[in-house]
Design a protein around this motif. Structure first.
Motif, PDB file in Angstrom:
ATOM      1  N   ALA A 295      12.527  69.917  -0.514  1.00  0.00           N
ATOM      2  CA  ALA A 295      13.423  70.127   0.629  1.00  0.00           C
ATOM      3  C   ALA A 295      14.632  69.197   0.560  1.00  0.00           C
ATOM      4  CB  ALA A 295      12.640  69.914   1.930  1.00  0.00           C
ATOM      5  N   HIS A 296      14.422  67.950   0.133  1.00  0.00           N
ATOM      6  CA  HIS A 296      15.525  66.999   0.007  1.00  0.00           C
ATOM      7  C   HIS A 296      16.541  67.476  -1.025  1.00  0.00           C
ATOM      8  CE1 HIS A 296      17.643  63.203  -0.146  1.00  0.00           C
ATOM      9  NE2 HIS A 296      17.479  63.189  -1.466  1.00  0.00           N
ATOM     10  N   ILE A 297      16.038  68.000  -2.128  1.00  0.00           N
ATOM     11  CA  ILE A 297      16.953  68.506  -3.169  1.00  0.00           C
ATOM     12  C   ILE A 297      17.767  69.669  -2.637  1.00  0.00           C
ATOM     13  CG2 ILE A 297      17.037  69.643  -5.411  1.00  0.00           C
ATOM     14  CD1 ILE A 297      14.527  68.033  -6.170  1.00  0.00           C
ATOM     15  N   ALA A 298      17.100  70.591  -1.930  1.00  0.00           N
ATOM     16  CA  ALA A 298      17.821  71.736  -1.363  1.00  0.00           C
ATOM     17  C   ALA A 298      18.843  71.276  -0.322  1.00  0.00           C
ATOM     18  CB  ALA A 298      16.828  72.714  -0.740  1.00  0.00           C
ATOM     19  N   ASP A 299      18.412  70.314   0.518  1.00  0.00           N
ATOM     20  CA  ASP A 299      19.365  69.797   1.522  1.00  0.00           C
ATOM     21  C   ASP A 299      20.562  69.121   0.867  1.00  0.00           C
ATOM     22  OD1 ASP A 299      17.731  70.752   3.471  1.00  0.00           O
ATOM     23  OD2 ASP A 299      16.743  68.810   3.856  1.00  0.00           O
ATOM     24  N   GLU A 300      20.314  68.369  -0.192  1.00  0.00           N
ATOM     25  CA  GLU A 300      21.406  67.679  -0.888  1.00  0.00           C
ATOM     26  C   GLU A 300      22.399  68.683  -1.471  1.00  0.00           C
ATOM     27  OE1 GLU A 300      23.283  64.115  -2.018  1.00  0.00           O
ATOM     28  OE2 GLU A 300      21.556  64.494  -0.710  1.00  0.00           O
ATOM     29  N   ILE A 301      21.851  69.748  -2.047  1.00  0.00           N
ATOM     30  CA  ILE A 301      22.735  70.785  -2.598  1.00  0.00           C
ATOM     31  C   ILE A 301      23.559  71.434  -1.484  1.00  0.00           C
ATOM     32  CG2 ILE A 301      22.775  73.036  -3.725  1.00  0.00           C
ATOM     33  CD1 ILE A 301      20.342  72.139  -5.338  1.00  0.00           C
TER      34      ILE A 301
ATOM     35  N   VAL B 190      42.374  78.622  -1.419  1.00  0.00           N
ATOM     36  CA  VAL B 190      41.472  79.777  -1.262  1.00  0.00           C
ATOM     37  C   VAL B 190      40.683  80.028  -2.538  1.00  0.00           C
ATOM     38  CG1 VAL B 190      41.396  82.272  -0.877  1.00  0.00           C
ATOM     39  CG2 VAL B 190      42.882  80.831   0.534  1.00  0.00           C
ATOM     40  N   ALA B 191      41.373  79.949  -3.690  1.00  0.00           N
ATOM     41  CA  ALA B 191      40.678  80.134  -4.964  1.00  0.00           C
ATOM     42  C   ALA B 191      39.602  79.070  -5.154  1.00  0.00           C
ATOM     43  CB  ALA B 191      41.683  80.092  -6.111  1.00  0.00           C
ATOM     44  N   SER B 192      39.878  77.828  -4.709  1.00  0.00           N
ATOM     45  CA  SER B 192      38.880  76.764  -4.821  1.00  0.00           C
ATOM     46  C   SER B 192      37.669  77.047  -3.947  1.00  0.00           C
ATOM     47  CB  SER B 192      39.509  75.419  -4.433  1.00  0.00           C
ATOM     48  OG  SER B 192      40.573  75.101  -5.312  1.00  0.00           O
ATOM     49  N   LEU B 193      37.932  77.572  -2.733  1.00  0.00           N
ATOM     50  CA  LEU B 193      36.818  77.920  -1.857  1.00  0.00           C
ATOM     51  C   LEU B 193      35.946  79.013  -2.477  1.00  0.00           C
ATOM     52  CD1 LEU B 193      38.608  77.916   1.625  1.00  0.00           C
ATOM     53  CD2 LEU B 193      36.794  76.365   0.883  1.00  0.00           C
TER      54      LEU B 193
ATOM     55  N   LEU C  88      30.173  69.825   2.387  1.00  0.00           N
ATOM     56  CA  LEU C  88      31.250  68.833   2.320  1.00  0.00           C
ATOM     57  C   LEU C  88      32.422  69.342   1.487  1.00  0.00           C
ATOM     58  CD1 LEU C  88      29.259  65.474   1.905  1.00  0.00           C
ATOM     59  CD2 LEU C  88      30.481  66.308   3.931  1.00  0.00           C
ATOM     60  N   THR C  89      32.094  70.027   0.407  1.00  0.00           N
ATOM     61  CA  THR C  89      33.165  70.576  -0.425  1.00  0.00           C
ATOM     62  C   THR C  89      33.984  71.600   0.354  1.00  0.00           C
ATOM     63  OG1 THR C  89      31.815  70.250  -2.401  1.00  0.00           O
ATOM     64  CG2 THR C  89      33.683  71.763  -2.576  1.00  0.00           C
ATOM     65  N   GLN C  90      33.306  72.439   1.106  1.00  0.00           N
ATOM     66  CA  GLN C  90      34.021  73.421   1.900  1.00  0.00           C
ATOM     67  C   GLN C  90      34.870  72.753   2.984  1.00  0.00           C
ATOM     68  OE1 GLN C  90      30.932  76.110   3.252  1.00  0.00           O
ATOM     69  NE2 GLN C  90      31.570  77.640   1.737  1.00  0.00           N
ATOM     70  N   VAL C  91      34.299  71.732   3.654  1.00  0.00           N
ATOM     71  CA  VAL C  91      35.064  71.010   4.682  1.00  0.00           C
ATOM     72  C   VAL C  91      36.292  70.350   4.078  1.00  0.00           C
ATOM     73  CG1 VAL C  91      34.996  69.047   6.259  1.00  0.00           C
ATOM     74  CG2 VAL C  91      33.101  70.674   6.205  1.00  0.00           C
ATOM     75  N   PHE C  92      36.095  69.718   2.922  1.00  0.00           N
ATOM     76  CA  PHE C  92      37.218  69.063   2.249  1.00  0.00           C
ATOM     77  C   PHE C  92      38.317  70.062   1.896  1.00  0.00           C
ATOM     78  CE2 PHE C  92      39.204  67.909  -1.820  1.00  0.00           C
ATOM     79  CZ  PHE C  92      39.872  66.762  -1.429  1.00  0.00           C
ATOM     80  N   LEU C  93      37.919  71.187   1.349  1.00  0.00           N
ATOM     81  CA  LEU C  93      38.917  72.189   0.961  1.00  0.00           C
ATOM     82  C   LEU C  93      39.619  72.783   2.180  1.00  0.00           C
ATOM     83  CD1 LEU C  93      37.022  74.019  -1.936  1.00  0.00           C
ATOM     84  CD2 LEU C  93      38.958  72.443  -2.135  1.00  0.00           C
TER      85      LEU C  93
END
Length: 646
Positions: free
Chosen positions: A158-164, A21-24, A170-175
């Motif tokens: 737009a690509h930069i924003a999408d990448e971010i 939770v702290a990581s999220l 992905l980080t949220q899904v992983f966590l």
């Protein structure tokens, strides 16, 4: 300890979940900070463009005389400062590293540094002399505009924003996945811990509590007082394991567990504490009549025929019961007393219910005292070894032939008098002293043989009883070594064993008997008719003699049906080329009858009681002088009194 383990597992799980939770939260904050930083970078780049355009426009106005030198120098300083911030600010690093932003800014700053002297010269005048300067700065307008477009508008932005956003997702899904896996792992560990806890306290086959659970119960104050405790022991369970398979034994235990679970009274406790032993406790509120009726019902339900792989065994139940009327005993003491009661049933070879009494306890204390005395008597160099004696009972040939003797153990206890040989053997067998007692018998027999005339010694055969603990693969070699140091031939030695011993492990038993025969030692099957009495076993055993139990012989001279049964047994044994010995003959009529039925040998009090070796020598002398050699009569020899046990 178990609660501490569960608490530790809970704390680890909570710590793991808290970390996720702290990581999220940290990830969300990082995303927000990145967004803010991008916004700050956009503002910084926009400010850079704004300061550049203002300086450029002021320079053009100054050339045309529409602006003064002070305003020009102020816009110059503002642009220089904005370039310093852009090139050194950490929040602008990402923008500087994309689309040549850093190179453009450095080039513009270098141009400002080159024109600093000119811009701040006191003689700077408006006019055409500034056209070259204006042209140099005009070349930066397109790169700065493109830098703004590429970073904050169009497909690249737009690509930069999408990448971010993608990395953030992905980080949220992983966590979240890690949190799910961690929760699943914690749940599995919890259920596995519960399963291990259950398996540690319960028997897998019967689904009953096990010995560890019962020991835990013994220490529990809430269960310390109960009105009664019973020990339930299965008979023939070991025979199923040894003669069929351990899988068959497992099936039998599973069936026993189902019966016990279905018949267990509410509030009672049943545990499997040994291979074939169960414990049952009754809480307060059960009357003595209810306890007895419950256990008698269990004894009936647990007595049945068990068949597996064409083998049929009758399963029986021995139950020892101890009441606790004054609640003076804890479970450990009640278990000890109930065990003594079931031991009494086992020794007397009875099934059913036995209630613990003071007499049972006294008999147990007596057996323990006898055990200590027996250990001292069998110890090498013991002075009490003379209490143990060997007596010899004649085995006569009914139709001519070699006479023999059965070697019988006697114990003249200094305080208790004569002890039954059966009690001595059972005492030794139940306390892992059977082989030691067997070795003592052979050594004492050898000593007695050395003390009699060779003519008498060589005329007899000697039948020695073998207990179950002696019937091992080492037996033939032990007897071979004994014969090598004893003044008799191998064909003068005969070993006797019961049917149960010979078929308990049929494969090994056949091998042992075959090796004994190869040494020249004869084998007699004792007490035929009281055990398995299976001809399918009998014909496969390497035996030479069959001893018909005295229960078939006593009174045979007056019972025609009994005569027919014994004649059939004798004829059948002769078909297999076995010699027959009839035991328990106590009068002349029975002696004449078994001889007329075809028995090869006879044994009993009519011929002679068990007697010491010196008395046997007298008996042999008198028997040789008997008038009718075909029926050697009881010789009137005075011998030392012995109990009437063969």
């Amino acid at each position: 300890m178990l609660r501490l383990r569960y608490l530790f597992l809970t704390l680890v799980t909570l710590g793991f979940a808290g970390g996720i939770v702290a990581s999220l939260v940290h990830n969300q904050r990082s995303a927000e900070m990145n967004t803010a930083r991008i916004q700050l970078s956009a503002w910084s780049l926009a400010q850079l463009e704004f300061e550049y355009l203002r300086f450029y426009d002021t320079l053009r106005l100054y050339r045309a005389g529409a602006a003064n030198a002070e305003r020009l120098r102020m816009t110059f300083d503002l642009l220089w400062n904005r370039l310093d911030v852009f090139l050194t600010g950490e929040e602008n690093r990402a923008i500087r590293q994309r689309f040549g932003g850093e190179d453009t800014a450095k080039a513009l700053l270098a141009q400002l540094q080159a024109d600093e002297t000119l811009i701040f010269a006191t003689d700077l005048k408006p006019g055409a002399g500034l056209d070259a300067v204006i042209a140099r700065y005009a070349g930066f307008q397109t790169p700065i505009r493109d830098l703004m477009i590429h970073n904050f508008t169009g497909p690249d932005a737009a690509h930069i924003a999408d990448e971010i956003n993608r990395h953030h997702y992905l980080t949220q899904v992983f966590l979240l996945g890690l949190l799910f896996c961690g929760g699943a792992l914690a749940l599995m560990l919890f259920y596995e811990a519960r399963r291990n806890h259950h398996m540690a306290r319960n028997d897998v086959l019967t689904q009953l509590p096990n010995r560890f659970h019962f020991k835990t119960l013994q220490k529990s104050l809430s269960h310390r007082h109960c009105c009664a405790l019973a020990v339930i022991e299965l008979s023939n369970f070991r025979a199923v394991n040894e003669n069929i398979s351990h899988d068959a034994g497992d099936l039998l235990l599973t069936r026993i567990g189902e019966i016990l679970n279905s018949l267990k009274p509410e509030g009672s406790f049943i545990a499997r504490v040994d291979g074939d032993e169960f414990v049952m406790t009754f809480p307060d509120g059960f009357s003595e009549e209810l306890v007895k009726s419950t256990l008698n019902g269990l004894a009936i339900a647990l007595s049945f025929d068990f068949q597996n792989d064409k083998h049929l065994f009758q399963v029986g139940t021995r139950i020892g019961l101890c009441f606790n009327p004054d609640r003076a005993f804890d479970l450990q003491k009640l278990y000890q007393f109930a065990t003594l009661a079931v031991r009494e049933q086992r020794l007397s070879k009875r099934n059913g219910l036995a209630l613990f009494t003071e007499e049972i306890n006294n008999r147990y204390l007596r057996s323990q005292s006898l055990l200590s005395d027996l250990k001292r008597a069998l110890a090498p160099g013991s002075k009490t070894g003379s209490d143990l004696l060997l007596h010899y009972q004649p085995i006569v040939a009914c139709h001519g032939g070699q006479t023999g003797v059965e070697v019988l153990l006697r114990w003249l206890h200094p305080q208790l008098g004569y002890i039954s040989p059966l009690e001595v053997v059972e005492l030794a067998e139940n306390n892992q002293m059977g082989p030691q007692l067997g070795r003592w018998v052979l050594q004492r027999l050898k000593r007695d043989l050395l003390n009699i005339p060779p003519s008498v010694r060589n005329a007899l055969f000697y039948s020695v009883n073998i207990a179950s603990s002696q019937f091992t693969r080492e037996l033939p070699e032990q007897l071979r070594a004994w014969l090598a140091d004893t003044p008799i031939r191998a064909d003068q030695l005969q070993v006797e064993m019961t049917e149960s011993i010979s078929v308990a492990n049929f494969v090994d038993g056949s091998l042992i008997l075959r090796r004994l025969n190869q040494l020249g030692i004869q084998v007699a099957l004792d007490d035929f008719g009281t055990g398995y009495s299976s001809l399918s076993y009998l014909k496969e055993l390497n035996i030479q003699r069959v001893k018909i139990d005295k229960s078939f012989i006593q009174g045979i001279g007056r019972n025609a049906q009994q005569q027919q049964v014994v004649r059939s047994i004798i004829d059948l044994c002769h078909t297999f080329h076995f010699k027959v010995v009839c035991e328990g003959i106590e009068d002349e009529r029975d002696a004449q009858q078994v001889s007329s039925l075809g028995s090869d040998f006879a044994q009993g009090y009519w011929y002679g009681k068990p007697m010491p070796m010196q008395a046997l020598l007298v008996w042999l002398t008198v028997a040789q002088e008997a008038a009718t050699p075909s029926y050697p009569r009881h010789a009137p020899v005075e011998v030392q009194p012995v109990p009437p046990v063969e």
